[in-house]
Write an enzyme that holds these catalytic residues in place. Sequence first.
Site, PDB file in Angstrom:
ATOM      1  NE  ARG A  18      -2.195  -1.508   3.392  1.00  0.00           N
ATOM      2  CZ  ARG A  18      -2.648  -1.016   4.877  1.00  0.00           C
ATOM      3  NH1 ARG A  18      -3.573  -0.385   5.233  1.00  0.00           N
ATOM      4  NH2 ARG A  18      -1.658  -1.354   5.648  1.00  0.00           N
ATOM      5  CG  ASN A  36      -3.780  -4.533   3.357  1.00  0.00           C
ATOM      6  OD1 ASN A  36      -3.390  -4.517   2.188  1.00  0.00           O
ATOM      7  ND2 ASN A  36      -2.960  -4.250   4.531  1.00  0.00           N
TER       8      ASN A  36
END
Length: 88
Positions: A18, A36
């Site tokens: 990320r 996520n």
Amino acid sequence: MIRRRVLVSGRVQGVFFRDTCRRVATAAGVGGWVRNLPDGRVEAVFEGADADVARMLDWAGQGPRSAVVTDVAVHEEPPEGLTGFTVR
């Protein structure tokens, strides 16, 4: 301006996917977000110029160095005019 939602499978959580995605997207001038999912995948939205979004899709197929990407599902969506890139 185009928008693509991607679902990335493999070893993609716990490998800085990320944060790296945010840095790469910001450098490319692509708006959107990344997060996520509970099932172990990563979901991201990329909005921007065709070529810039294509670069992000290519990057998602590799991910950061520690990632092992096994699949990237790409879905076309109408752009919303997102600016900036965030980690959710």
